[in-house]
Design a protein around this motif. Structure first.
Motif, PDB file in Angstrom:
ATOM      1  N   MET A 111       3.744  10.264  72.283  1.00  0.00           N
ATOM      2  CA  MET A 111       3.321  11.660  72.095  1.00  0.00           C
ATOM      3  C   MET A 111       3.231  12.023  70.606  1.00  0.00           C
ATOM      4  N   SER A 112       3.139  10.999  69.735  1.00  0.00           N
ATOM      5  CA  SER A 112       3.008  11.178  68.277  1.00  0.00           C
ATOM      6  C   SER A 112       4.226  11.833  67.631  1.00  0.00           C
ATOM      7  N   GLU A 113       5.383  11.737  68.285  1.00  0.00           N
ATOM      8  CA  GLU A 113       6.617  12.178  67.642  1.00  0.00           C
ATOM      9  C   GLU A 113       7.122  11.064  66.733  1.00  0.00           C
ATOM     10  N   ARG A 114       7.541  11.429  65.533  1.00  0.00           N
ATOM     11  CA  ARG A 114       8.039  10.402  64.604  1.00  0.00           C
ATOM     12  C   ARG A 114       9.455  10.014  65.001  1.00  0.00           C
ATOM     13  N   GLN A 115       9.729   8.702  64.882  1.00  0.00           N
ATOM     14  CA  GLN A 115      11.009   8.167  65.351  1.00  0.00           C
ATOM     15  C   GLN A 115      11.651   7.280  64.292  1.00  0.00           C
ATOM     16  N   LEU A 116      12.979   7.220  64.365  1.00  0.00           N
ATOM     17  CA  LEU A 116      13.780   6.269  63.588  1.00  0.00           C
ATOM     18  C   LEU A 116      14.628   5.487  64.588  1.00  0.00           C
ATOM     19  N   ALA A 117      14.550   4.154  64.540  1.00  0.00           N
ATOM     20  CA  ALA A 117      15.313   3.332  65.490  1.00  0.00           C
ATOM     21  C   ALA A 117      16.159   2.316  64.731  1.00  0.00           C
ATOM     22  N   LEU A 118      17.360   2.047  65.275  1.00  0.00           N
ATOM     23  CA  LEU A 118      18.254   1.022  64.734  1.00  0.00           C
ATOM     24  C   LEU A 118      18.289  -0.133  65.727  1.00  0.00           C
ATOM     25  N   TRP A 119      18.079  -1.373  65.228  1.00  0.00           N
ATOM     26  CA  TRP A 119      17.988  -2.548  66.095  1.00  0.00           C
ATOM     27  C   TRP A 119      19.007  -3.597  65.696  1.00  0.00           C
ATOM     28  N   ASP A 120      19.520  -4.294  66.706  1.00  0.00           N
ATOM     29  CA  ASP A 120      20.333  -5.487  66.480  1.00  0.00           C
ATOM     30  C   ASP A 120      19.436  -6.694  66.754  1.00  0.00           C
ATOM     31  N   PRO A 121      19.132  -7.508  65.725  1.00  0.00           N
ATOM     32  CA  PRO A 121      18.205  -8.632  65.927  1.00  0.00           C
ATOM     33  C   PRO A 121      18.682  -9.639  66.984  1.00  0.00           C
ATOM     34  N   ASN A 122      19.987  -9.650  67.276  1.00  0.00           N
ATOM     35  CA  ASN A 122      20.487 -10.570  68.305  1.00  0.00           C
ATOM     36  C   ASN A 122      20.213 -10.056  69.719  1.00  0.00           C
ATOM     37  N   ASN A 123      19.809  -8.791  69.811  1.00  0.00           N
ATOM     38  CA  ASN A 123      19.493  -8.212  71.115  1.00  0.00           C
ATOM     39  C   ASN A 123      18.376  -7.187  70.919  1.00  0.00           C
ATOM     40  N   PHE A 124      17.141  -7.681  70.988  1.00  0.00           N
ATOM     41  CA  PHE A 124      15.992  -6.835  70.686  1.00  0.00           C
ATOM     42  C   PHE A 124      15.488  -6.053  71.907  1.00  0.00           C
ATOM     43  N   GLU A 125      16.219  -6.130  73.023  1.00  0.00           N
ATOM     44  CA  GLU A 125      15.733  -5.486  74.251  1.00  0.00           C
ATOM     45  C   GLU A 125      15.665  -3.968  74.095  1.00  0.00           C
ATOM     46  N   GLU A 126      16.781  -3.384  73.657  1.00  0.00           N
ATOM     47  CA  GLU A 126      16.858  -1.931  73.521  1.00  0.00           C
ATOM     48  C   GLU A 126      17.364  -1.594  72.126  1.00  0.00           C
ATOM     49  N   PRO A 127      16.898  -0.474  71.540  1.00  0.00           N
ATOM     50  CA  PRO A 127      17.437  -0.084  70.234  1.00  0.00           C
ATOM     51  C   PRO A 127      18.905   0.327  70.343  1.00  0.00           C
ATOM     52  N   VAL A 128      19.679   0.072  69.292  1.00  0.00           N
ATOM     53  CA  VAL A 128      21.080   0.514  69.240  1.00  0.00           C
ATOM     54  C   VAL A 128      21.113   2.042  69.224  1.00  0.00           C
ATOM     55  N   ALA A 129      20.149   2.635  68.527  1.00  0.00           N
ATOM     56  CA  ALA A 129      20.049   4.091  68.460  1.00  0.00           C
ATOM     57  C   ALA A 129      18.599   4.474  68.219  1.00  0.00           C
ATOM     58  N   LEU A 130      18.211   5.642  68.713  1.00  0.00           N
ATOM     59  CA  LEU A 130      16.839   6.133  68.529  1.00  0.00           C
ATOM     60  C   LEU A 130      16.890   7.621  68.243  1.00  0.00           C
ATOM     61  N   GLN A 131      16.302   8.008  67.105  1.00  0.00           N
ATOM     62  CA  GLN A 131      16.252   9.420  66.716  1.00  0.00           C
ATOM     63  C   GLN A 131      14.801   9.879  66.745  1.00  0.00           C
ATOM     64  N   GLU A 132      14.531  10.979  67.443  1.00  0.00           N
ATOM     65  CA  GLU A 132      13.197  11.572  67.417  1.00  0.00           C
ATOM     66  C   GLU A 132      13.226  12.761  66.481  1.00  0.00           C
ATOM     67  N   MET A 133      12.137  12.920  65.726  1.00  0.00           N
ATOM     68  CA  MET A 133      12.147  13.972  64.717  1.00  0.00           C
ATOM     69  C   MET A 133      11.118  15.049  65.003  1.00  0.00           C
ATOM     70  N   THR A 173      19.322  -3.441  57.100  1.00  0.00           N
ATOM     71  CA  THR A 173      20.533  -2.755  56.647  1.00  0.00           C
ATOM     72  C   THR A 173      21.445  -3.793  55.988  1.00  0.00           C
ATOM     73  N   ALA A 174      22.550  -3.314  55.402  1.00  0.00           N
ATOM     74  CA  ALA A 174      23.455  -4.212  54.674  1.00  0.00           C
ATOM     75  C   ALA A 174      24.078  -5.261  55.597  1.00  0.00           C
ATOM     76  N   ASP A 175      24.309  -4.922  56.880  1.00  0.00           N
ATOM     77  CA  ASP A 175      24.961  -5.874  57.788  1.00  0.00           C
ATOM     78  C   ASP A 175      23.967  -6.666  58.640  1.00  0.00           C
ATOM     79  N   GLY A 176      22.684  -6.643  58.249  1.00  0.00           N
ATOM     80  CA  GLY A 176      21.704  -7.490  58.932  1.00  0.00           C
ATOM     81  C   GLY A 176      21.006  -6.852  60.112  1.00  0.00           C
ATOM     82  N   LYS A 177      21.315  -5.586  60.408  1.00  0.00           N
ATOM     83  CA  LYS A 177      20.549  -4.879  61.450  1.00  0.00           C
ATOM     84  C   LYS A 177      19.221  -4.423  60.850  1.00  0.00           C
ATOM     85  N   LEU A 178      18.381  -3.807  61.695  1.00  0.00           N
ATOM     86  CA  LEU A 178      17.071  -3.357  61.236  1.00  0.00           C
ATOM     87  C   LEU A 178      16.894  -1.880  61.544  1.00  0.00           C
TER      88      LEU A 178
END
Length: 471
Positions: free
Chosen positions: A241-263, A228-233
């Motif tokens: 279960m083969s559900e498609r997902q979108l996740a937002l990550w902070d590279p300084n803390n890769f333990e848990e996603p900042v947000a997770l969307q299931e589609m 992303t523009a501010d350096g997140k991923l």
């Protein structure tokens, strides 16, 4: 009684609309190769599409204005001996495109502003360094003539297209096939995804993995990731279960996603297209007939679903126009080029506005066609943000600009000492040994020519004698 507060966003009402039939590109035999790339690349001048081709690999390049039915004899760009797997326009020269192929090579092509009469068969330069098929190409966002390629040999090579040299080779970072590679905004870091289900952030000049996250998505299908523009991923993948997902990550803390969307549940790989100016991510699944889009913000829940553009036909691939190629007078904020089996259809994303005036809030200054750095400056450790331009008066693409390739010491047959060669080594004069060898070759060729002349003279004399004898 509590009132529900609706989130304020200028992008809440963005809507997608397919272009009219006469604005599509008809009768194009889109490639049927099984490969998870977009098969389409577009810039403010041209549309390029990988097509079916007998006896090798090819793609077609059309001027954007050349809509309607495409002549079946329209020239192709042909030169690869196996299918083309990926194409990418140079961000700093709208007439230069790179292609990667199953034949292990990368070719860089100069496309003229006029439509050529015959197939384009001669690339400006062919880059050879991979041992297996090359399936990913990505130009550096700010440095001139710097191109990244990733192959099925699990190697990433960064080239200087202006000299044909390997700048960097990252050959021990990935234990398996690389699924996606993306530069950050200033080209100092790479984000990669791999078949080993690991998301990595790499500093290519140090040759180091800066951060990594194993199994960002639990499913077995391929991952994708973009900065992303501010350096997140942002990563796309699949749940167990083969559900498609979108996740937002902070590279300084890769333990848990900042947000997770299931589609939804589908096996089509999601191709993410991120617009840093609006901070909107568009997700296009191969084989889907829809485009989902989300806004990324600093407030929870960080990833906000906006809408879905739906159509009847599934997409074979997708091109994404750079911001400078959009029509600002119509409040276009994105334009896609959707590939069908036999055609390409533009899809326009628009913010509804009543005013015809330029909308400053929709169009911040955006990356223009001028590079911020030279290749050797970037390699030496310099970083620079993209050179921005205003779209207030619209964008007019510059005239044809030629890419000049200057291969260092092209007559010196000695192998290069390593992937990094200094400027002084490139500009050094020819060695005495090389000059002597060239003089010997010239002398030998002259002797051969003299011997041929003598042989021709002897044959002419024999012919004359035979003619005199018959008289």
């Amino acid at each position: 009684m509590s009132r529900r507060v609706v989130r304020q966003s200028k992008f809440r009402h963005v809507f997608g609309q397919a272009a009219k039939a006469d604005q599509a590109y008809e009768d194009i035999r889109v490639s049927k190769v099984t490969w998870d790339s977009s098969f389409c690349a577009v810039n403010p001048k041209f549309l390029a599409i990988i097509v079916e081709a007998g006896g090798g690999g090819a793609f077609i390049v059309l001027p954007l204005a050349k809509t309607g039915r495409v002549d079946k004899n329209h020239p192709l760009v042909t030169g690869h001996t196996a299918p083309v797997l990926d194409i990418d326009w140079c961000p700093h020269n709208d007439n230069v495109i790179a292609s990667a192929s199953d034949d292990t090579t990368i070719m860089v092509w100069q496309i003229p502003d006029y439509t050529p009469m015959r197939n384009i068969t001669e690339p400006i330069i062919t880059l050879e360094g991979h041992s297996k098929r090359v399936g990913i190409l990505c130009w550096h966002p700010t440095a001139r003539n710097v191109l990244l390629s990733a192959g099925s040999d699990n190697v990433i090579i960064i080239w200087n297209v202006g000299t044909g040299e390997v700048l960097l080779s990252l050959d021990d970072m990935h234990p398996d096939i690389i699924h996606s590679v993306c530069w950050n905004s200033n080209g100092s870091l790479l984000a990669t995804t791999c078949k080993d289900k690991t998301l990595r952030i790499i500093d290519p000049r140090k040759g180091q993995v800066v951060a990594e996250r194993a199994r960002p998505h639990e499913g077995a299908r391929p991952l994708r990731a973009v900065f992303t523009a501010d350096g997140k991923l942002l990563s796309t993948g699949f749940s167990r279960m083969s559900e498609r997902q979108l996740a937002l990550w902070d590279p300084n803390n890769f333990e848990e996603p900042v947000a997770l969307q299931e589609m939804d549940t589908s096996n089509g790989v999601l191709l993410p297209f991120y617009d840093p100016d609006s901070s909107i991510i568009y997700l296009c699944g191969k084989g889907d007939s829809s485009i989902r889009y989300f806004e990324i913000t600093d407030e929870p829940p960080f990833v906000h679903y906006l809408n879905t553009f739906s159509s009847k036909e599934p997409q074979r691939g997708m091109g994404f126009m750079p911001k400078r190629g959009l029509d600002v007078s119509k409040c276009e904020i994105a334009r896609f080029y959707k590939l069908h089996e036999r055609k390409c259809e533009p899809i326009v994303m628009t913010v509804p506005r009543k005013s015809d005036l330029f909308q400053d809030d929709l169009y911040p200054d955006t990356p223009g066609p001028e590079p911020a750095l030279e290749a050797d400056e970037w390699l030496s450790g310099q970083d620079a943000e993209p050179v921005l331009i205003s779209l207030r008066d619209g964008y007019v693409p510059p005239k044809h600009r030629e890419l000049r390739v200057t291969k260092p010491n092209i007559l010196d047959v000695r192998p290069p000492s390593g992937p990094r060669r200094s400027q002084s080594a490139q500009d050094s004069p020819l060695s005495q040994h090389t000059l002597e060898r060239l003089l010997e070759e010239i002398k030998a060729l002259r002797e051969q020519v003299q011997a041929q002349d003598q042989r021709i003279t002897a044959l002419e004399n024999m012919l004359c004698e035979l003619v005199d004898g018959t008289d």
